[in-house]
Design an enzyme around this catalytic site. Sequence first.
Site, PDB file in Angstrom:
ATOM      1  N   ASP A 181      -8.440  10.155  -3.902  1.00 53.87           N
ATOM      2  CA  ASP A 181      -8.313   8.792  -3.394  1.00 53.87           C
ATOM      3  C   ASP A 181      -9.705   8.244  -3.065  1.00 53.87           C
ATOM      4  O   ASP A 181     -10.359   8.723  -2.147  1.00 53.87           O
ATOM      5  CB  ASP A 181      -7.431   8.809  -2.134  1.00 53.87           C
ATOM      6  N   GLU A 233      -1.088  -0.005  -2.821  1.00 53.35           N
ATOM      7  CA  GLU A 233      -0.665  -0.035  -1.424  1.00 53.35           C
ATOM      8  C   GLU A 233      -1.041  -1.342  -0.742  1.00 53.35           C
ATOM      9  O   GLU A 233      -0.443  -1.718   0.272  1.00 53.35           O
ATOM     10  CB  GLU A 233      -1.256   1.144  -0.649  1.00 53.35           C
ATOM     11  N   ASP A 256       3.998   0.222  -1.618  1.00 54.65           N
ATOM     12  CA  ASP A 256       4.442   0.817  -0.356  1.00 54.65           C
ATOM     13  C   ASP A 256       5.717   0.110   0.081  1.00 54.65           C
ATOM     14  O   ASP A 256       5.715  -1.098   0.303  1.00 54.65           O
ATOM     15  CB  ASP A 256       3.355   0.654   0.703  1.00 54.65           C
TER      16      ASP A 256
END
Length: 381
Positions: A181, A233, A256
């Site tokens: 990430d 997200e 999300d």
Amino acid sequence: MGKIVLMEYFRVPPRWLFVKITDDTGSFGWGEASLEGHTGAVEGCLDGWFERYKGLDADDIENIWQLSWRGSFYRGGPVFMSALSGIDIALWDLKAKKLGVPIYHLLGGKVREKIRVYAWVGGDRPTEVEAQTRERINQGFHAVKMNGTGDTAWLDSPSVLAEVVKRLKAVKALGVDVAVDFHGRVHRPMAKQLARLLEPLEPLFIEEPLLGEHIGAIKQVSELTTVPLALGERLYSRWDVRPFLEAGCVDILQPDICHVGGISELRRIAAMCETYDVGVAPHCPLGPIALAANMQVNATLANFAIQEMGLGMHYNNTGQDITSYIKHPEVWKVRDGYVDVLAGPGLGIEIDELEVRRLSRDAKPWPTPEFRGPCGELREW
């Protein structure tokens, strides 16, 4: 049918916001409206919507979704959509429990019996990744994700990149799949280099290679590497997702469920992704309600890829985890990298309401961490 008579929310540690909706038959459902670092703003939105929606038919989920989207004039964004997520998930849970079936039965039925999952290792400033990965392996995981870097300058030392490569090699040596990430912390001058350096190590995917506002730069990175790029997200609706699909710069979409308007919108986003041959790996470093809601949708998706599980997340340092607040935590048992599709009615989990109410008393909102560089400048967290 039942009319909505009560809508409540509960701020609970470590950083979650649960929603409960009750109708005039006494039936109720649970949702999650967690928005990390902005709990108070979401609560304010819920207060306004709760007054408006009392007396509406709880079965009319899409009508309430559209009221929240189109009836507000101003629409979208993380606060509105997270509040809507909590309401939407709770209404799906309420309806499915009244009918005595899992939510996925109301979405067309399941296409799989189990869900592939991964867990976090390493924390905000990735350290001890090897030890934590061994713990994950012992828990049954075959895939993990770690932050690539801590805070990073626009143009940083090449040694920062070398450390990421070193950590990825160490974790890969343990025999698991590893996603990296970038967390939007790595700016374009460094992201291009880091993507190239990681490619020979075959990470599962690179997440948030750059911040979503830099779609042109994300496309450039996508053309420099064969590593799958994942993001989503910080996209809050199908309209936010559309330009990334049209640009062809995302391989795995990570909506999300607590930020996109709940089960209703996640399902629509996944269908859009399927038309572009893009997989869906829902983002979920959140609570058990959010995870259960994702599991219900994942069970129905042809293009589902892998599910993030917040088990043992570095933010969950208050004593609560995804096994908290539910009466049968064994539903999250990981076996050979998978979790079984939830079989119970509604979300498939039973909330421990007494524990929710107890721990919500005087619960403090979770503050977003702050990263500062050596000159005192604010950096991306």
